[in-house]
Motif scaffolding. Structure first.
Motif, PDB file in Angstrom:
ATOM      1  N   GLY A  57       0.793  -1.219   0.000  1.00 45.89           N
ATOM      2  CA  GLY A  57       0.000   0.000   0.000  1.00 45.89           C
ATOM      3  C   GLY A  57       0.830   1.275   0.000  1.00 45.89           C
ATOM      4  O   GLY A  57       0.302   2.353  -0.247  1.00 45.89           O
ATOM      5  N   LEU A  58       2.117   1.174   0.287  1.00 43.21           N
ATOM      6  CA  LEU A  58       2.990   2.349   0.269  1.00 43.21           C
ATOM      7  C   LEU A  58       3.433   2.609  -1.168  1.00 43.21           C
ATOM      8  O   LEU A  58       3.620   1.674  -1.947  1.00 43.21           O
ATOM      9  N   ASP A  59       3.603   3.856  -1.525  1.00 43.42           N
ATOM     10  CA  ASP A  59       4.109   4.219  -2.842  1.00 43.42           C
ATOM     11  C   ASP A  59       5.602   3.877  -2.884  1.00 43.42           C
ATOM     12  O   ASP A  59       6.451   4.674  -2.469  1.00 43.42           O
ATOM     13  N   VAL A  60       5.912   2.679  -3.372  1.00 44.73           N
ATOM     14  CA  VAL A  60       7.294   2.194  -3.362  1.00 44.73           C
ATOM     15  C   VAL A  60       8.171   2.992  -4.323  1.00 44.73           C
ATOM     16  O   VAL A  60       9.357   3.193  -4.072  1.00 44.73           O
ATOM     17  N   GLY A  61       7.599   3.484  -5.411  1.00 43.89           N
ATOM     18  CA  GLY A  61       8.367   4.333  -6.310  1.00 43.89           C
ATOM     19  C   GLY A  61       8.873   5.577  -5.593  1.00 43.89           C
ATOM     20  O   GLY A  61      10.044   5.962  -5.720  1.00 43.89           O
ATOM     21  N   MET A  62       7.994   6.209  -4.813  1.00 49.37           N
ATOM     22  CA  MET A  62       8.378   7.385  -4.036  1.00 49.37           C
ATOM     23  C   MET A  62       9.444   7.013  -3.002  1.00 49.37           C
ATOM     24  O   MET A  62      10.441   7.711  -2.843  1.00 49.37           O
ATOM     25  N   LEU A  63       9.236   5.891  -2.309  1.00 54.41           N
ATOM     26  CA  LEU A  63      10.201   5.449  -1.307  1.00 54.41           C
ATOM     27  C   LEU A  63      11.566   5.220  -1.944  1.00 54.41           C
ATOM     28  O   LEU A  63      12.590   5.642  -1.396  1.00 54.41           O
ATOM     29  N   CYS A  64      11.608   4.590  -3.101  1.00 53.99           N
ATOM     30  CA  CYS A  64      12.887   4.353  -3.786  1.00 53.99           C
ATOM     31  C   CYS A  64      13.559   5.673  -4.165  1.00 53.99           C
ATOM     32  O   CYS A  64      14.788   5.791  -4.077  1.00 53.99           O
ATOM     33  N   ARG A  65      12.776   6.666  -4.552  1.00 61.08           N
ATOM     34  CA  ARG A  65      13.347   7.986  -4.853  1.00 61.08           C
ATOM     35  C   ARG A  65      13.919   8.628  -3.583  1.00 61.08           C
ATOM     36  O   ARG A  65      14.998   9.229  -3.619  1.00 61.08           O
ATOM     37  N   TYR A  66      13.214   8.503  -2.469  1.00 65.46           N
ATOM     38  CA  TYR A  66      13.722   9.022  -1.193  1.00 65.46           C
ATOM     39  C   TYR A  66      15.050   8.339  -0.831  1.00 65.46           C
ATOM     40  O   TYR A  66      16.009   8.995  -0.437  1.00 65.46           O
ATOM     41  N   LEU A  67      15.067   7.013  -0.934  1.00 63.93           N
ATOM     42  CA  LEU A  67      16.280   6.265  -0.592  1.00 63.93           C
ATOM     43  C   LEU A  67      17.440   6.667  -1.500  1.00 63.93           C
ATOM     44  O   LEU A  67      18.573   6.835  -1.033  1.00 63.93           O
ATOM     45  N   ALA A  68      17.166   6.820  -2.783  1.00 64.87           N
ATOM     46  CA  ALA A  68      18.218   7.230  -3.727  1.00 64.87           C
ATOM     47  C   ALA A  68      18.732   8.622  -3.379  1.00 64.87           C
ATOM     48  O   ALA A  68      19.943   8.887  -3.454  1.00 64.87           O
ATOM     49  N   ALA A  69      17.831   9.522  -2.976  1.00 67.54           N
ATOM     50  CA  ALA A  69      18.252  10.870  -2.590  1.00 67.54           C
ATOM     51  C   ALA A  69      19.141  10.821  -1.346  1.00 67.54           C
ATOM     52  O   ALA A  69      20.167  11.510  -1.284  1.00 67.54           O
ATOM     53  N   TYR A  70      18.780  10.012  -0.355  1.00 68.60           N
ATOM     54  CA  TYR A  70      19.607   9.870   0.841  1.00 68.60           C
ATOM     55  C   TYR A  70      20.997   9.376   0.447  1.00 68.60           C
ATOM     56  O   TYR A  70      22.011   9.875   0.936  1.00 68.60           O
ATOM     57  N   GLU A  71      21.040   8.386  -0.422  1.00 61.36           N
ATOM     58  CA  GLU A  71      22.317   7.819  -0.844  1.00 61.36           C
ATOM     59  C   GLU A  71      23.170   8.867  -1.565  1.00 61.36           C
ATOM     60  O   GLU A  71      24.360   9.010  -1.293  1.00 61.36           O
ATOM     61  N   ARG A  72      22.566   9.621  -2.471  1.00 63.59           N
ATOM     62  CA  ARG A  72      23.315  10.635  -3.224  1.00 63.59           C
ATOM     63  C   ARG A  72      23.815  11.751  -2.297  1.00 63.59           C
ATOM     64  O   ARG A  72      24.942  12.223  -2.433  1.00 63.59           O
ATOM     65  N   ILE A  73      22.980  12.174  -1.362  1.00 65.69           N
ATOM     66  CA  ILE A  73      23.412  13.207  -0.410  1.00 65.69           C
ATOM     67  C   ILE A  73      24.547  12.683   0.451  1.00 65.69           C
ATOM     68  O   ILE A  73      25.567  13.349   0.647  1.00 65.69           O
ATOM     69  N   CYS A  74      24.393  11.476   0.959  1.00 61.38           N
ATOM     70  CA  CYS A  74      25.422  10.869   1.805  1.00 61.38           C
ATOM     71  C   CYS A  74      26.761  10.830   1.084  1.00 61.38           C
ATOM     72  O   CYS A  74      27.803  11.148   1.651  1.00 61.38           O
ATOM     73  N   ARG A  75      26.739  10.472  -0.178  1.00 64.69           N
ATOM     74  CA  ARG A  75      27.978  10.304  -0.947  1.00 64.69           C
ATOM     75  C   ARG A  75      28.470  11.590  -1.593  1.00 64.69           C
ATOM     76  O   ARG A  75      29.466  11.584  -2.307  1.00 64.69           O
ATOM     77  N   GLY A  76      27.774  12.712  -1.350  1.00 67.12           N
ATOM     78  CA  GLY A  76      28.245  14.003  -1.832  1.00 67.12           C
ATOM     79  C   GLY A  76      28.062  14.233  -3.316  1.00 67.12           C
ATOM     80  O   GLY A  76      28.811  15.005  -3.917  1.00 67.12           O
TER      81      GLY A  76
END
Length: 130
Positions: A57-76
């Motif tokens: 029921g969760l928007d997994v596409g949105m969640l994957c975008r959030y996770l990708a953003a966290y990863e990109r920010i973390c890695r600079g």
């Protein structure tokens, strides 16, 4: 390595909170920062099928975008915006700041290790179960 060679680090679990009102969550990642070693990295569950099975029921596409953003920010990654250009310590604190959203951080914890990358993998194996 001797005990004197060990590196102090801070880490937090990244949690998916499908219903912010209830506060129920499941860990989907670990972020680890070892300031004196110049280390900042994250390990995440990024498989959409695993996430869909765990969070129906969760928007997994949105969640994957959030996770990708966290990863990109973390890695600079400069493409992730101005926060990604901050020094590693500031990025870690930004990523682990309290927020009321589907993706949240646990409180920050401390540890020591001879190898921060290995500590990240061990913490991921211990605290992230899907």
């Amino acid at each position: 390595m001797t005990g004197a060679d060990r590196t102090a680090y801070n880490f937090a679990a990244l949690r998916v909170v499908p219903d912010v009102a209830t506060g129920a969550f499941a860990n989907v990642g670990i972020i680890l920062h070892a300031r004196t070693a110049g280390y900042l990295d994250v390990r995440l569950v990024r498989d959409p099928e695993l996430l869909r099975a765990r969070f129906p029921g969760l928007d997994v596409g949105m969640l994957c975008r959030y996770l990708a953003a966290y990863e990109r920010i973390c890695r600079g990654d400069p493409a992730a915006g101005p926060v990604a250009l901050l020094p590693p310590s500031e990025r870690f604190h930004w990523l682990t700041a309290p927020r009321s959203d589907v993706l949240q951080s646990s409180p920050v914890h401390e540890g020591v290790s001879d190898d921060p990358a290995l500590a990240l993998e061990e913490l991921f194996a211990r605290h992230v179960r899907l």
